[in-house]
Design a protein around this motif. Sequence first.
Motif, short mmCIF file in Angstrom:
data_model
loop_
_atom_site.label_atom_id
_atom_site.label_comp_id
_atom_site.label_asym_id
_atom_site.label_seq_id
_atom_site.Cartn_x
_atom_site.Cartn_y
_atom_site.Cartn_z
N PRO A 23 0.95 -1.21 -0.18
CA PRO A 23 -0.02 -0.17 -0.14
C PRO A 23 0.95 1.23 0.03
O PRO A 23 1.93 1.42 0.59
N PRO A 24 0.42 2.19 -0.71
CA PRO A 24 1.37 3.56 -0.74
C PRO A 24 1.71 4.11 0.63
O PRO A 24 2.90 4.58 0.51
N GLU A 25 1.14 4.15 1.44
CA GLU A 25 1.23 4.55 2.95
C GLU A 25 2.53 3.80 3.34
O GLU A 25 3.68 4.10 3.93
N GLN A 26 2.45 2.37 3.07
CA GLN A 26 3.45 1.71 3.46
C GLN A 26 4.82 1.84 2.92
O GLN A 26 6.07 1.66 3.46
N LEU A 27 4.65 2.09 1.66
CA LEU A 27 5.94 2.27 0.82
C LEU A 27 6.60 3.44 1.14
O LEU A 27 7.60 3.46 1.27
N MET A 28 5.73 4.46 1.47
CA MET A 28 6.31 6.03 2.09
C MET A 28 7.31 5.56 3.33
O MET A 28 8.50 5.95 3.28
N THR A 29 6.72 4.55 4.13
CA THR A 29 7.70 4.61 5.41
C THR A 29 8.80 3.46 5.04
O THR A 29 9.91 3.52 5.76
N THR A 30 8.44 2.51 4.22
CA THR A 30 9.49 1.34 3.76
C THR A 30 10.69 2.08 3.35
O THR A 30 11.78 1.92 3.64
N VAL A 31 10.48 3.12 2.09
CA VAL A 31 11.47 3.95 1.56
C VAL A 31 12.25 4.73 2.50
O VAL A 31 13.50 4.79 2.46
N GLU A 32 11.35 5.28 3.20
CA GLU A 32 12.15 6.40 4.43
C GLU A 32 13.12 5.52 5.32
O GLU A 32 14.26 5.90 5.25
N THR A 33 12.67 4.51 5.63
CA THR A 33 13.61 3.74 6.70
C THR A 33 14.76 2.99 5.91
O THR A 33 15.87 3.31 6.51
N LEU A 34 14.69 2.52 4.73
CA LEU A 34 15.61 1.87 4.05
C LEU A 34 16.69 3.34 3.54
O LEU A 34 17.79 2.75 3.57
N ASN A 35 16.12 4.34 2.85
CA ASN A 35 17.06 5.25 2.70
C ASN A 35 17.76 5.80 3.80
O ASN A 35 18.75 6.13 3.72
N ALA A 36 16.97 6.09 5.04
CA ALA A 36 17.96 6.22 6.24
C ALA A 36 19.00 5.40 6.54
O ALA A 36 20.14 6.14 7.19
N ALA A 37 18.47 4.30 6.26
CA ALA A 37 19.89 3.39 6.90
C ALA A 37 21.13 3.17 5.79
O ALA A 37 21.97 2.42 5.81
#
Length: 547
Positions: free
Chosen positions: A331-345
């Motif tokens: 889901p788009p909302e989950q994509l937002m947080t997943t991408v955020e977390t992975l990029n931050a790492a």
Amino acid sequence: MQTVIYAARKIITMVPNRPEATHVAVRDSRVLAVGSLEEVSGWAEPGSDDVRLDETFVDKVLLPGFVEGHAHMMAGGVWQFTYVGFEDRISPDGVLWEGLKDIEAVTSRLRQIESELEPGAPLIAWGFDPIFLTAHRLNRFDLDEVTRDRPIAVIHSNFHLLTANSKALEMAQYDRNTNVMGVDRGEDGEPTGELQEMAAMFPVMRRLKIDIRSLARTEGGIRAYGKVCHRSGVTTATDLINDLPLEDVELMASITGEESYPARLVPVLNAHTAPAGEIAAQALALREKSTDKLRLGSIKIITDGSIQGFTARMRWPGYYKGPDHGIWNIPPEQLMTTVETLNAAGVHMHIHVNGDESSEVAIEALARALRTNPNPDHRHVLQHCQLADAAQFRKIRNLGLCVNLFANHIFYFGDKHYELTVGPERAERIDACATALSEGVPLAIHSDAPVTPMGPLFTAWCAVNRVTSSGRVLGAAERISVEDALRAVTLGPAYTLHLDHEVGSIEVGKKADFAVLEDDPLSVDPMTIKDIGVWGTVLGGRLQPIS
Ligand SMILES: [Zn+2]
């Protein structure tokens, strides 16, 4: 230390200062020098004790070993199932399987294979594409005529759909009362046999013990993939989604570590199996396990489905003709947080986007993540990205993203996109290589094998000519030059994998990885690039003829 100087009819280097040469000197599995015999001899005098002049390639053309930036290891293992696709296809062992042009041909091949199976064993086929067989849609009744005694699953060429017979539907307990998204129904309310996307497919796959991802997990599958790469001149190949449990990584490290394994592999971690924080930690730990021929540490996210399956997510005005089955695998909302977390790492991401709505959502997710955590040189890649328009390419450039466009689609599905899925206007800018380049977006092109056959010369041919299977030129303005297309199957994908300092061009210091061709793609008629023979490859200085 032994130095070998290879003389070639021509060497196409991908290096602007020295785009062509006749000789390349190789020492310690790397390129020592490229140029004329006289120039490379400055480093190593032919005839001295440790220098050998090799004329094996004197009538061949050398390119950097091709880099396949989006393919799947199962392109080897999937051949344990029966091929029922529309186009001719060659197996890893070089056997030609003829394309099947109507449903009768499909069921008759299934009947023949069925007669040879052990009792109770499921019949599993792959490569089917209903979009080309227009008389009627393959359904469970067609497959019941092959047999009702054993389960049948026909996996579609995009791997996002399958068609099951009644026996397989019963095993999954699918009937008129089933309420699972993606279980297609007829007018009578009964399942037609067609199952769309994972939620609907999985119960059948589990009972038939079809584990598509496990095709990449066996020794046989890994070796077959090496053959697929080798046949097409590929020396570095991705496996663009893999759960990568440690025992599998060890198996891959051991097999690729053999001197005779013909390619470097870049398996990419499936980001859908655990919370994003855990995936980030797993990716970073995997990066440390990389070897010379096995590169780890990137992840893959799948947003939507496929255009020809009508499961890609489309913006207004949606599909041209046919039903909209647009599906989010995340889901788009989950994509937002997943991408955020992975990029931050600091994890490098490949994101599958097919429809223009999914590109838009992924671009937005990456824009937000990069605003919060700027990550210079991130090189996150939008994979497929087939329907991006010019405005999206400008955003992609501004964010420093790369695209890996699905050029093979133009030939295989271009007519259907024009007539059926997205209509003439958007079809003409599908896989818009020229727009990507003119907007300054780092470009790679791919096969997505086994969805379409691996073959970088064919993929380059598609981007250069944009000719569909019916012979139509689809979007002449999006054609690119042969030079640009060759870059998009060598240095371009190497860049998207953070490997352009090691592979993708023939220049001093880089790995001695070459594709050895029978003719020169820069001088033949561009319509015949796909027909140039591949002699074999050189990997780290090791000659690998196709036997
Ligand atoms: Zn793929």
